[in-house]
Design an enzyme around this catalytic site. Structure first.
Site, PDB file in Angstrom:
ATOM      1  N   GLY A 123       0.657  -1.057   0.215  1.00  0.00           N
ATOM      2  CA  GLY A 123       0.026  -0.295   0.314  1.00  0.00           C
ATOM      3  C   GLY A 123       0.804   1.271   0.286  1.00  0.00           C
ATOM      4  NE  ARG A 128       5.561  -3.847  -4.496  1.00  0.00           N
ATOM      5  CZ  ARG A 128       4.096  -3.382  -4.271  1.00  0.00           C
ATOM      6  NH1 ARG A 128       3.758  -3.258  -2.549  1.00  0.00           N
ATOM      7  NH2 ARG A 128       3.048  -4.172  -5.856  1.00  0.00           N
ATOM      8  CE  LYS A 142      -2.080  -4.485  -6.484  1.00  0.00           C
ATOM      9  NZ  LYS A 142      -0.850  -4.458  -7.053  1.00  0.00           N
ATOM     10  CD  GLN A 162      -2.961  -6.809  -3.195  1.00  0.00           C
ATOM     11  OE1 GLN A 162      -3.698  -7.523  -4.308  1.00  0.00           O
ATOM     12  NE2 GLN A 162      -1.868  -6.425  -3.588  1.00  0.00           N
ATOM     13  CG  ASP A 173       0.267   1.900  -5.973  1.00  0.00           C
ATOM     14  OD1 ASP A 173      -1.231   1.097  -5.978  1.00  0.00           O
ATOM     15  OD2 ASP A 173       0.574   1.253  -4.456  1.00  0.00           O
TER      16      ASP A 173
END
Ligand code: MRU
Length: 373
Positions: free
Chosen positions: A46, A88, A269, A217, A258
């Site tokens: 997240g 990431r 996502k 998720q 994000d």
């Protein structure tokens, strides 16, 4: 209530999100390398939570670095920042947190230059005692800064809740994708924070949670945290969303982000784009809730957002059990980009932004002489 992440003297403590909902267990990362591994392997995930973890990982690494002088500590900071930055690529919050920690480090150095100048009558004392003192001050400052990143994130989510709750009607059903809740942030959540705030105001809100293949998720995390909070939640697989929208069962969609480009394009996502197009087709508002730390004004459009490609094994098996033939090719882009034309509004801690986003997003940063970036 569980704590997603917190600083302890023993290390960075986080709930292990790979083991939810079967087990509620916590891990303590004792080194910055362990924090980096936890981010990469999605023990913590997240965008805002990744930002907090990055800040705490840096604070931990600098606290425990063996450096004997400030130049050595500065070099070590860069090594730590590089390791954390390579975990990431998509969530901008990670890079935002690294920048913020670097700024805190540099500010301590600036203060020290002034201190050294005031000790100019005794240069030896200035260069030895001040050096040790500065190292201690940098360490303390970075720990304090990381804890501030966490506290500010929770406050931002609560503010987003206040701004966003007004957009949700009483007695309505809201669809969400992935997990943009307390687990994805320092606490409270972005998209789920807005839902929590609306429920707190007495609105009767039902949530439809997309399962969110392949990492689940929605099923594992969103359903878990909403059920824990006694907010009515119905789990659906991703391919059911269109069906329920078509039948008038969904009144709004709300998701997190994000990274948001300057034109309002939203990376979130994988599967979010599909949901946004379906919402548009069904004339349902599509809201994105995200803090300013998720907005990347340095990039013009979503085409510039790096999309993480994760292991195809995460698509081909679940919990070690194959769900596809071993020899089949598979792909796993972890995020997609929703064009801004599908975004009804962006909910931030500074208020609700609407199109044209090229105007409304910079205005959010100017508001109250922003110290956000
Ligand atoms: O791969 P993940 O689980 O880190 O992806 C998370 C999401 O896409 C969330 O929707 C996003 O980070 C917003 S969280 C407030």
């Amino acid at each position: 209530m569980f704590k997603t992440i917190e600083w302890t003297d023993a290390g960075v403590r986080m709930i292990d999100q790979t083991r939810l909902p079967a087990e509620e267990v916590y891990v303590i990362c004792q080194t910055y390398q362990e924090v980096a591994k936890a981010i990469r392997e999605m023990v913590i995930r997240g965008a805002p939570a990744i930002g907090v973890a990055a800040a705490m990982g840096i604070a931990l690494g600098v606290r425990d670095a063996r450096a004997e002088d400030v130049a050595g500590l500065s070099a070590e900071f860069e090594r730590i920042a590089k390791t954390i930055s390579q975990t990431r690529p998509t969530a901008i919050n990670l890079f935002w947190a690294v920048r913020r920690m670097r700024r805190a480090f540099d500010e301590c150095m600036g203060d020290n230059t002034k201190a050294a100048q005031s000790n100019a009558s005794n240069p030896e004392l200035a260069s030895m005692a001040a050096e040790l003192d500065l190292i201690a001050r940098i360490r303390a400052r970075l720990i304090e800064e990381a804890q501030r990143v966490l506290a500010e994130d929770v406050a931002a989510n609560q503010a987003m809740g206040v701004h966003g709750a007004a957009l949700l009607a009483d007695d309505s059903t809201v669809l969400t994708h992935c997990n943009a809740g307390a687990l994805a942030t320092g606490g409270y959540g972005t998209a789920l924070g807005v839902i929590r705030a609306a429920v707190g105001q007495g609105k009767r809100i039902q949530v439809f949670a997309d399962e969110t293949r392949p990492f689940l998720q929605g099923a594992r995390l969103t359903a878990w945290e909403l059920a824990k909070d006694h907010i009515p939640v119905t789990l659906i697989t991703d391919n059911m969303a269109g069906h329920f929208m078509q039948r008038g069962k969904i009144q709004a969609v709300i998701v997190g982000a994000d990274r948001i480009a300057a034109n309002g394009d939203v990376a979130n996502k994988i599967g979010t784009y599909t949901v946004a197009v379906l919402a548009h087709e069904s004339a349902i508002p599509f809201y994105v809730a995200a803090p300013l730390s998720t907005i990347d004004l340095a990039i013009a459009t979503g085409a510039e957002i790096p999309i993480e490609e994760r292991s195809a094994e995460e698509v081909k098996r679940w919990g070690g059990v194959p769900t596809a033939p071993e020899n089949v090719e598979a792909r796993h882009p972890a995020f997609d980009v929703t064009p801004h034309r599908y975004v009804t509004a962006l909910i931030t801690e500074r208020g609700v932004a609407r199109a044209p986003y090229t105007e409304s997003l910079p205005a959010l940063f100017r508001f109250q002489g922003s110290s956000v970036r």
